[in-house]
Design a protein around this motif. Structure first.
Motif, PDB file in Angstrom:
ATOM      1  N   ASN A  63       0.812  -1.222   0.000  1.00  9.04           N
ATOM      2  CA  ASN A  63       0.000   0.000   0.000  1.00  9.04           C
ATOM      3  C   ASN A  63       0.845   1.273   0.000  1.00  9.04           C
ATOM      4  OD1 ASN A  63       0.934  -0.372   2.600  1.00  9.04           O
ATOM      5  ND2 ASN A  63      -0.980   0.223   3.583  1.00  9.04           N
ATOM      6  N   ARG A  64       2.141   1.178   0.292  1.00  9.45           N
ATOM      7  CA  ARG A  64       3.021   2.357   0.330  1.00  9.45           C
ATOM      8  C   ARG A  64       3.918   2.475  -0.896  1.00  9.45           C
ATOM      9  NH1 ARG A  64       3.536   6.590   2.339  1.00  9.45           N
ATOM     10  NH2 ARG A  64       5.605   6.422   3.173  1.00  9.45           N
ATOM     11  N   GLN A  65       4.043   1.409  -1.657  1.00  8.38           N
ATOM     12  CA  GLN A  65       5.004   1.399  -2.762  1.00  8.38           C
ATOM     13  C   GLN A  65       4.740   2.484  -3.795  1.00  8.38           C
ATOM     14  OE1 GLN A  65       5.471  -2.478  -4.501  1.00  8.38           O
ATOM     15  NE2 GLN A  65       6.247  -3.377  -2.608  1.00  8.38           N
ATOM     16  N   ASP A  66       3.501   2.646  -4.215  1.00  9.47           N
ATOM     17  CA  ASP A  66       3.213   3.626  -5.267  1.00  9.47           C
ATOM     18  C   ASP A  66       3.531   5.049  -4.829  1.00  9.47           C
ATOM     19  OD1 ASP A  66       2.452   1.751  -7.138  1.00  9.47           O
ATOM     20  OD2 ASP A  66       0.329   1.832  -6.573  1.00  9.47           O
ATOM     21  N   ALA A  67       3.169   5.401  -3.611  1.00 13.28           N
ATOM     22  CA  ALA A  67       3.415   6.767  -3.135  1.00 13.28           C
ATOM     23  C   ALA A  67       4.916   7.056  -3.068  1.00 13.28           C
ATOM     24  CB  ALA A  67       2.771   6.965  -1.767  1.00 13.28           C
ATOM     25  N   VAL A  68       5.675   6.134  -2.520  1.00 10.54           N
ATOM     26  CA  VAL A  68       7.125   6.347  -2.397  1.00 10.54           C
ATOM     27  C   VAL A  68       7.779   6.325  -3.772  1.00 10.54           C
ATOM     28  CG1 VAL A  68       9.254   5.443  -1.386  1.00 10.54           C
ATOM     29  CG2 VAL A  68       7.149   5.432  -0.051  1.00 10.54           C
ATOM     30  N   ARG A  69       7.339   5.410  -4.641  1.00 13.16           N
ATOM     31  CA  ARG A  69       7.892   5.348  -6.004  1.00 13.16           C
ATOM     32  C   ARG A  69       7.637   6.655  -6.747  1.00 13.16           C
ATOM     33  NH1 ARG A  69       5.830   0.811  -7.530  1.00 13.16           N
ATOM     34  NH2 ARG A  69       7.689  -0.431  -7.174  1.00 13.16           N
ATOM     35  N   ASN A  70       6.447   7.206  -6.621  1.00 14.91           N
ATOM     36  CA  ASN A  70       6.129   8.477  -7.280  1.00 14.91           C
ATOM     37  C   ASN A  70       6.988   9.612  -6.745  1.00 14.91           C
ATOM     38  OD1 ASN A  70       4.221   7.219  -8.860  1.00 14.91           O
ATOM     39  ND2 ASN A  70       2.510   7.778  -7.534  1.00 14.91           N
ATOM     40  N   GLU A  71       7.225   9.610  -5.434  1.00 14.06           N
ATOM     41  CA  GLU A  71       8.070  10.645  -4.835  1.00 14.06           C
ATOM     42  C   GLU A  71       9.503  10.554  -5.376  1.00 14.06           C
ATOM     43  OE1 GLU A  71       9.646  11.896  -0.395  1.00 14.06           O
ATOM     44  OE2 GLU A  71       7.791  10.744  -0.589  1.00 14.06           O
ATOM     45  N   ILE A  72      10.016   9.346  -5.475  1.00 16.29           N
ATOM     46  CA  ILE A  72      11.389   9.158  -5.952  1.00 16.29           C
ATOM     47  C   ILE A  72      11.510   9.509  -7.433  1.00 16.29           C
ATOM     48  CG2 ILE A  72      13.173   7.420  -6.384  1.00 16.29           C
ATOM     49  CD1 ILE A  72      12.200   6.045  -3.785  1.00 16.29           C
ATOM     50  N   THR A  73      10.563   9.077  -8.248  1.00 18.60           N
ATOM     51  CA  THR A  73      10.638   9.404  -9.674  1.00 18.60           C
ATOM     52  C   THR A  73      10.464  10.904  -9.903  1.00 18.60           C
ATOM     53  OG1 THR A  73       8.301   8.820  -9.946  1.00 18.60           O
ATOM     54  CG2 THR A  73       9.921   7.132 -10.514  1.00 18.60           C
ATOM     55  N   GLY A  74       9.657  11.571  -9.084  1.00 14.65           N
ATOM     56  CA  GLY A  74       9.541  13.027  -9.186  1.00 14.65           C
ATOM     57  C   GLY A  74      10.851  13.722  -8.856  1.00 14.65           C
ATOM     58  N   ARG A  76      13.802  12.395  -9.166  1.00 15.24           N
ATOM     59  CA  ARG A  76      14.728  12.101 -10.265  1.00 15.24           C
ATOM     60  C   ARG A  76      14.492  13.035 -11.446  1.00 15.24           C
ATOM     61  NH1 ARG A  76      15.535   5.646 -11.132  1.00 15.24           N
ATOM     62  NH2 ARG A  76      16.832   5.354  -9.312  1.00 15.24           N
ATOM     63  N   ALA A  77      13.235  13.258 -11.758  1.00 14.86           N
ATOM     64  CA  ALA A  77      12.919  14.147 -12.876  1.00 14.86           C
ATOM     65  C   ALA A  77      13.421  15.561 -12.600  1.00 14.86           C
ATOM     66  CB  ALA A  77      11.418  14.145 -13.132  1.00 14.86           C
ATOM     67  N   ALA A  78      13.319  15.989 -11.346  1.00 15.62           N
ATOM     68  CA  ALA A  78      13.789  17.329 -10.983  1.00 15.62           C
ATOM     69  C   ALA A  78      15.308  17.442 -11.095  1.00 15.62           C
ATOM     70  CB  ALA A  78      13.336  17.678  -9.568  1.00 15.62           C
ATOM     71  N   MET A  79      16.016  16.323 -10.962  1.00 11.19           N
ATOM     72  CA  MET A  79      17.482  16.341 -11.008  1.00 11.19           C
ATOM     73  C   MET A  79      18.039  16.004 -12.385  1.00 11.19           C
ATOM     74  SD  MET A  79      18.647  14.698  -7.420  1.00 11.19           S
ATOM     75  CE  MET A  79      17.315  13.559  -7.135  1.00 11.19           C
ATOM     76  N   LYS A  80      17.173  15.860 -13.363  1.00 14.83           N
ATOM     77  CA  LYS A  80      17.627  15.472 -14.700  1.00 14.83           C
ATOM     78  C   LYS A  80      18.624  16.484 -15.276  1.00 14.83           C
ATOM     79  CE  LYS A  80      15.724  13.796 -19.022  1.00 14.83           C
ATOM     80  NZ  LYS A  80      14.519  13.536 -19.794  1.00 14.83           N
ATOM     81  N   ASP A  81      18.337  17.770 -15.107  1.00 20.16           N
ATOM     82  CA  ASP A  81      19.231  18.807 -15.630  1.00 20.16           C
ATOM     83  C   ASP A  81      20.570  18.808 -14.892  1.00 20.16           C
ATOM     84  OD1 ASP A  81      17.340  19.570 -17.472  1.00 20.16           O
ATOM     85  OD2 ASP A  81      16.535  21.195 -16.218  1.00 20.16           O
ATOM     86  N   LEU A  82      20.531  18.545 -13.579  1.00 15.48           N
ATOM     87  CA  LEU A  82      21.784  18.493 -12.813  1.00 15.48           C
ATOM     88  C   LEU A  82      22.654  17.330 -13.284  1.00 15.48           C
ATOM     89  CD1 LEU A  82      20.415  19.192  -9.219  1.00 15.48           C
ATOM     90  CD2 LEU A  82      21.544  20.786 -10.775  1.00 15.48           C
ATOM     91  N   ARG A  83      22.032  16.178 -13.542  1.00 18.08           N
ATOM     92  CA  ARG A  83      22.774  15.026 -14.039  1.00 18.08           C
ATOM     93  C   ARG A  83      23.377  15.327 -15.414  1.00 18.08           C
ATOM     94  NH1 ARG A  83      22.413   9.545 -12.727  1.00 18.08           N
ATOM     95  NH2 ARG A  83      20.567   9.961 -11.467  1.00 18.08           N
ATOM     96  N   ALA A  84      22.606  15.999 -16.269  1.00 19.35           N
ATOM     97  CA  ALA A  84      23.103  16.366 -17.600  1.00 19.35           C
ATOM     98  C   ALA A  84      24.272  17.337 -17.493  1.00 19.35           C
ATOM     99  CB  ALA A  84      21.973  16.969 -18.434  1.00 19.35           C
ATOM    100  N   ASP A  85      24.214  18.240 -16.516  1.00 22.36           N
ATOM    101  CA  ASP A  85      25.312  19.191 -16.313  1.00 22.36           C
ATOM    102  C   ASP A  85      26.587  18.470 -15.868  1.00 22.36           C
ATOM    103  OD1 ASP A  85      26.427  21.791 -16.247  1.00 22.36           O
ATOM    104  OD2 ASP A  85      26.166  21.842 -14.060  1.00 22.36           O
ATOM    105  N   VAL A  86      26.443  17.486 -14.982  1.00 22.44           N
ATOM    106  CA  VAL A  86      27.607  16.700 -14.554  1.00 22.44           C
ATOM    107  C   VAL A  86      28.197  15.957 -15.748  1.00 22.44           C
ATOM    108  CG1 VAL A  86      28.366  14.723 -13.156  1.00 22.44           C
ATOM    109  CG2 VAL A  86      26.869  16.447 -12.165  1.00 22.44           C
ATOM    110  N   ARG A  87      27.332  15.340 -16.544  1.00 23.48           N
ATOM    111  CA  ARG A  87      27.801  14.596 -17.714  1.00 23.48           C
ATOM    112  C   ARG A  87      28.536  15.514 -18.688  1.00 23.48           C
ATOM    113  NH1 ARG A  87      23.202  12.232 -19.054  1.00 23.48           N
ATOM    114  NH2 ARG A  87      23.669  10.434 -17.784  1.00 23.48           N
ATOM    115  N   LYS A  88      27.970  16.713 -18.945  1.00 25.32           N
ATOM    116  CA  LYS A  88      28.607  17.651 -19.876  1.00 25.32           C
ATOM    117  C   LYS A  88      29.950  18.124 -19.330  1.00 25.32           C
ATOM    118  CE  LYS A  88      27.917  22.052 -22.251  1.00 25.32           C
ATOM    119  NZ  LYS A  88      29.322  22.335 -22.177  1.00 25.32           N
ATOM    120  N   SER A  89      30.006  18.429 -18.039  1.00 25.45           N
ATOM    121  CA  SER A  89      31.266  18.874 -17.435  1.00 25.45           C
ATOM    122  C   SER A  89      32.329  17.788 -17.534  1.00 25.45           C
ATOM    123  CB  SER A  89      31.052  19.251 -15.968  1.00 25.45           C
ATOM    124  OG  SER A  89      30.164  20.321 -15.859  1.00 25.45           O
ATOM    125  N   TRP A  90      31.934  16.528 -17.317  1.00 21.44           N
ATOM    126  CA  TRP A  90      32.884  15.426 -17.390  1.00 21.44           C
ATOM    127  C   TRP A  90      33.393  15.260 -18.823  1.00 21.44           C
ATOM    128  CZ3 TRP A  90      33.966  10.932 -19.822  1.00 21.44           C
ATOM    129  CH2 TRP A  90      34.890  10.093 -19.204  1.00 21.44           C
TER     130      TRP A  90
END
Length: 170
Positions: A63-74, A76-90
Motif C-alpha cells: 500500500n506504500r510502494q506507489d506513493a514512495v515510487r512516485n516521490e522518488i521518480t519526481g 529524479r525528474a527534478a534532477m535530470k538537468d543536474l545530471r546532464a550538467d555533470v555529464r557535460k562537465s565530465w
C-alpha cells in the motif's frame, strides 16, 4: 559444340523450389519469434532490477510502494538537468586531455567545474533522500537503513573487505 546432360539424374518436380523457399521462410519466422521472446524476457528482467532507490521500494508494504515510487521518480525528474550538467562537465574535461597544446590551467579549471557540478548534484540527491526518509514510517526507515547498508559504496569498505561482486579490491 554440344553439352551432354546427365540423363541419369532424376528430374526435380517444379514445386520443390517454392517448397524450399516456404520452408526457409517458416524457419526464419520461428527463429524471429524465439529471438523476440528472448528479447522481451530480457527487457522484463531489466525492469525487475530497478536502479537505485527504486529497488528499495519493492521491500515496502504494497500500500506504500506507489506513493514512495512516485516521490522518488519526481525527485529524479527534478534532477535530470543536474545530471546532464555533470555529464557535460565530465565530457568537456575529458576532451581537454587530448587537446594540443595541453593547457594544465584550463584542465584544472574544468575539473573544478566538474567537482562543483558533482557537488550540486550530490547535494540534490542527499536532499531527495532526506525528503523520502522523512515521509517514511519508523519501520520503513529501518528497511531503508538495511537496504543502504547492503549497498554501501566501495569507498566505505576496509582494505581487505571484498567488493559487492566478491572480487578482492586492489
Amino acid at each position: 559444340m554440344t553439352v551432354e546432360v546427365d540423363k541419369l539424374a532424376p528430374a526435380r518436380p517444379g514445386y520443390f523450389y517454392p517448397a524450399f523457399i516456404a520452408s526457409l521462410a517458416l524457419n526464419l519466422l520461428f527463429v524471429g519469434l524465439f529471438a523476440a521472446a528472448a528479447w522481451h524476457h530480457y527487457e522484463k528482467s531489466l525492469s525487475a532490477n530497478e536502479p537505485g532507490l527504486l529497488a528499495f521500494v519493492r521491500q515496502l508494504p504494497e500500500n506504500r510502494q506507489d506513493a514512495v515510487r512516485n516521490e522518488i521518480t519526481g525527485a529524479r525528474a527534478a534532477m535530470k538537468d543536474l545530471r546532464a550538467d555533470v555529464r557535460k562537465s565530465w565530457i568537456d574535461a575529458n576532451a581537454m586531455l587530448t587537446e594540443e597544446p595541453f593547457d594544465k590551467a584550463k584542465f584544472v579549471e574544468a575539473l573544478a567545474k566538474l567537482r562543483e557540478s558533482e557537488n550540486v548534484f550530490k547535494t540534490a540527491l542527499n536532499n531527495a533522500l532526506a525528503e523520502t526518509a522523512a515521509s517514511l514510517s519508523p519501520e520503513e526507515r529501518k528497511i531503508l537503513q538495511s537496504w543502504r547498508e547492503k549497498r554501501r559504496p566501495n569507498v566505505l569498505r576496509s582494505q581487505g573487505e571484498p567488493a559487492k561482486d566478491g572480487a578482492k579490491p586492489e
